[in-house]
Design an enzyme around this catalytic site. Structure first.
Site, PDB file in Angstrom:
ATOM      1  N   CYS A 187      11.326  -2.600 -55.450  1.00 27.16           N
ATOM      2  CA  CYS A 187      11.339  -2.520 -56.911  1.00 27.16           C
ATOM      3  C   CYS A 187      10.652  -3.768 -57.460  1.00 27.16           C
ATOM      4  O   CYS A 187      11.058  -4.892 -57.164  1.00 27.16           O
ATOM      5  CB  CYS A 187      12.784  -2.407 -57.400  1.00 27.16           C
ATOM      6  SG  CYS A 187      12.920  -2.269 -59.170  1.00 27.16           S
ATOM      7  N   CYS A 198      16.195  -2.018 -75.219  1.00 26.03           N
ATOM      8  CA  CYS A 198      17.113  -0.902 -75.007  1.00 26.03           C
ATOM      9  C   CYS A 198      18.534  -1.461 -74.976  1.00 26.03           C
ATOM     10  O   CYS A 198      18.796  -2.490 -74.350  1.00 26.03           O
ATOM     11  CB  CYS A 198      16.783  -0.180 -73.698  1.00 26.03           C
ATOM     12  SG  CYS A 198      15.082   0.395 -73.668  1.00 26.03           S
ATOM     13  N   CYS A 421      19.659  -1.191 -61.127  1.00 23.13           N
ATOM     14  CA  CYS A 421      18.843  -0.970 -62.315  1.00 23.13           C
ATOM     15  C   CYS A 421      19.466  -1.621 -63.532  1.00 23.13           C
ATOM     16  O   CYS A 421      20.647  -1.481 -63.780  1.00 23.13           O
ATOM     17  CB  CYS A 421      18.760   0.508 -62.650  1.00 23.13           C
ATOM     18  SG  CYS A 421      17.707   1.388 -61.570  1.00 23.13           S
TER      19      CYS A 421
HETATM   20  N1  SAH Z   1      10.943  -0.843 -68.613  1.00 18.92           N
HETATM   21  C1  SAH Z   1      10.756   0.285 -67.792  1.00 18.92           C
HETATM   22  C2  SAH Z   1      11.000   0.006 -66.334  1.00 18.92           C
HETATM   23  C3  SAH Z   1      12.149  -0.896 -65.991  1.00 18.92           C
HETATM   24  S1  SAH Z   1      13.769  -0.299 -66.390  1.00 18.92           S
HETATM   25  C4  SAH Z   1      11.608   1.426 -68.269  1.00 18.92           C
HETATM   26  O1  SAH Z   1      12.471   1.224 -69.111  1.00 18.92           O
HETATM   27  O2  SAH Z   1      11.378   2.553 -67.819  1.00 18.92           O
HETATM   28  C5  SAH Z   1      14.030   0.832 -65.014  1.00 18.92           C
HETATM   29  C6  SAH Z   1      15.086   1.891 -65.269  1.00 18.92           C
HETATM   30  O3  SAH Z   1      16.380   1.296 -65.312  1.00 18.92           O
HETATM   31  C7  SAH Z   1      14.895   2.631 -66.583  1.00 18.92           C
HETATM   32  O4  SAH Z   1      14.917   4.027 -66.355  1.00 18.92           O
HETATM   33  C8  SAH Z   1      16.112   2.227 -67.392  1.00 18.92           C
HETATM   34  O5  SAH Z   1      16.483   3.252 -68.275  1.00 18.92           O
HETATM   35  C9  SAH Z   1      17.129   1.948 -66.317  1.00 18.92           C
HETATM   36  N2  SAH Z   1      18.229   1.062 -66.736  1.00 18.92           N
HETATM   37  C10 SAH Z   1      18.143   0.013 -67.564  1.00 18.92           C
HETATM   38  N3  SAH Z   1      19.360  -0.568 -67.704  1.00 18.92           N
HETATM   39  C11 SAH Z   1      20.217   0.141 -66.933  1.00 18.92           C
HETATM   40  C12 SAH Z   1      21.616   0.014 -66.636  1.00 18.92           C
HETATM   41  N4  SAH Z   1      22.342  -0.955 -67.147  1.00 18.92           N
HETATM   42  N5  SAH Z   1      22.160   0.917 -65.782  1.00 18.92           N
HETATM   43  C13 SAH Z   1      21.414   1.886 -65.227  1.00 18.92           C
HETATM   44  N6  SAH Z   1      20.097   2.031 -65.470  1.00 18.92           N
HETATM   45  C14 SAH Z   1      19.506   1.177 -66.306  1.00 18.92           C
HETATM   46 FE1  SF4 Z   2      14.248  -0.911 -71.897  1.00 18.60          FE
HETATM   47 FE2  SF4 Z   2      13.095  -0.915 -69.454  1.00 18.60          FE
HETATM   48 FE3  SF4 Z   2      12.803  -3.031 -71.099  1.00 18.60          FE
HETATM   49 FE4  SF4 Z   2      15.196  -2.546 -70.006  1.00 18.60          FE
HETATM   50  S1  SF4 Z   2      13.319  -3.117 -68.923  1.00 18.60           S
HETATM   51  S2  SF4 Z   2      14.764  -3.094 -72.168  1.00 18.60           S
HETATM   52  S3  SF4 Z   2      15.188  -0.308 -69.942  1.00 18.60           S
HETATM   53  S4  SF4 Z   2      12.056  -0.962 -71.474  1.00 18.60           S
END
Ligand code: SAH
Ligand code: SF4
Length: 430
Positions: A187, A198, A421
């Site tokens: 990853c 987010c 994640c």
């Molecule tokens: N920024 C990109 C890639 C990194 S985040 C994106 O948002 O797609 C990778 C994944 O982890 C995303 O699908 C996101 O929704 C998920 N993710 C973020 N925070 C999380 C959490 N606390 N628990 C589970 N998944 C999470």
């Molecule tokens: Fe959203 Fe992906 Fe950025 Fe986390 S890493 S804030 S899930 S866009």
């Protein structure tokens, strides 16, 4: 002629004399493609094919210092070093090992001073189900597995040279024993922090600190390959660009890194998945990439409709679900390729039975060949959501699967070391 990557990203135009006049700092070769390396060699009064030798040394042989690149004559190496050049590959500064075999690394990039923050990279032996399922990588040629590597232990890893020596010693001793992993997923981070905000994500709390360069993105992969003695073309390793940051808000560097990994390191883009929160201009650009370079795409959908998505992913107010889907439709998918929709289950917020039904309708409406990766929310300090019960997660999965949507449950990996994640946030400085 300059490569498109260089024209697009003028920061790659580095004067031949590479010592930074301000601080006497060295300039990295790592991150330049073969064309740019050839241009540097020509500027140094050398034939252009020296650039190819340098590319082989950096990306195939994974040599970590100019001294080791013995295909270049010693006087040339000395001259390059005196002029301020170095290999400058990102290095693993610290290792956290999970009971489940996952390893989290703090990787020291190429930045100095304020830009010297580490980024996080995760190694998951056996994968976490997040990268499998559509079978579109099955025709990637694979060599039979030869002997034999094992993970080597140690909480802290010293400098790159010691690390390489340790790996070589381990490998030498280890030829008889079975390798402890059959396949693995790495990853990779694309930014330090993230600007997208987010609500459920720990990385968001950092804000955007800076973009990573192409060398820093590809370098995470090469450093981890080196640590685990990965043999390209033999070992089955998938890459997911799902670490810290939003790859499509650092598009040029992200794609330049993919080009390096495909053209120089020798990986298949069908073994790579990039995840985006739905940055429409980035998806449109991505749709223009040639099939031989384009990774697979995952969209972090995370909600069944715009109302909920607006709340948990404020970026949805700028690019709502339909806009994202329309951009994704521009991609010419390869045979058997599917778009992955990632869906974080937030207890009481996105995990209700009617949400599962709504997702089914939404995915059918898109007309896209799709699969869904469900991820039960990983908790983090200061974030006020709940992780759903396993039976709720299973009910959600079986609703989608029962409607014929391939649905996978992402195994939580390395929770004990904050590698899962959305848990990628620097907790210790390397
Ligand atoms: N920024 C990109 C890639 C990194 S985040 C994106 O948002 O797609 C990778 C994944 O982890 C995303 O699908 C996101 O929704 C998920 N993710 C973020 N925070 C999380 C959490 N606390 N628990 C589970 N998944 C999470
Ligand atoms: Fe959203 Fe992906 Fe950025 Fe986390 S890493 S804030 S899930 S866009």
């Amino acid at each position: 002629m300059l490569s498109p990557a260089v024209m697009e990203n003028p920061s790659q135009l580095i004067p031949f004399n590479a010592i930074d006049p301000a601080g006497g700092r060295r300039t990295p070769f790592f991150g330049l493609d073969a064309e740019a390396l050839a241009a540097r060699m020509v500027e140094a009064g050398e034939p252009a094919w020296r650039g190819r030798q340098l590319a082989e040394a950096l990306y195939r042989q994974r040599l970590g210092s100019l001294d080791e690149i013995t295909t270049l004559p010693k006087p040339l190496r000395q001259r390059l070093a005196a002029e301020g050049w170095e290999v400058g590959r990102p290095r693993i500064a610290q290792v956290f090992q999970s009971v489940d075999g996952t390893e989290r690394y703090l990787v020291q990039g190429q930045g100095h001073g304020q830009d010297a923050q580490t980024v996080e990279t995760v190694w998951m032996p056996e994968g976490d189900n997040g990268e499998t399922g559509d079978g579109s990588d099955l025709d990637v040629p694979e060599m039979p597995r030869a002997p034999s590597f094992r993970l080597f232990s140690g909480e802290r890893v010293g400098d790159q040279k010691n690390q390489q020596e340790s790996v070589r010693e381990e490998l030498a001793q280890d030829d008889r024993k079975g390798k402890t992993w059959d396949r693995a997923t790495i990853c990779v981070s694309s930014q330090v922090g993230c600007a997208v905000n987010c609500r459920f994500c720990l990385t968001a709390k950092l804000g955007l600190q800076r973009n990573l360069s192409a060398g820093e993105i590809a370098g995470q992969v090469v450093a981890v390959f080196d640590r685990h003695g990965v043999v390209v073309g033999r070992d089955r390793v998938n890459l997911v660009f799902m670490g810290m940051g939003e790859p499509f808000l650092n598009y040029s560097s992200f794609m330049a890194a993919v080009r390096l990994l495909v053209e120089e390191v020798g990986l298949s883009p069908r073994r790579m998945t990039v995840s985006t929160s739905g940055i429409v201009p980035g998806i449109e650009r991505f749709a223009q990439e040639p099939a031989e370079l384009r990774p697979k795409l995952a969209i972090s959908l995370n909600a069944p409709n715009d109302a909920i998505r607006d709340e948990i992913m404020p970026i949805n107010r700028k690019w709502p679900i339909d806009a994202v889907v329309n951009a994704v439709r521009q991609i010419q998918l390869r045979p058997r390729e599917r778009i992955t929709f990632e869906y974080v289950l937030l207890g009481g917020v996105t995990d209700l039975p009617e949400h599962a039904q709504e997702i089914v309708r939404l995915i059918r409406r898109t007309g896209l060949p799709a699969k869904v990766n469900l991820i039960a929310w990983n908790p983090g300090p200061g974030i006020d959501y709940a992780t759903p019960q396993p039976e709720v997660v299973e009910a959600f999965r079986s609703t989608l699967a029962g409607e014929g949507i391939p649905t996978y449950l992402r195994k939580p990996r390395g929770r004990d070391i904050f590698a899962a994640c959305g848990q990628l946030k620097r907790t210790v400085e390397g």
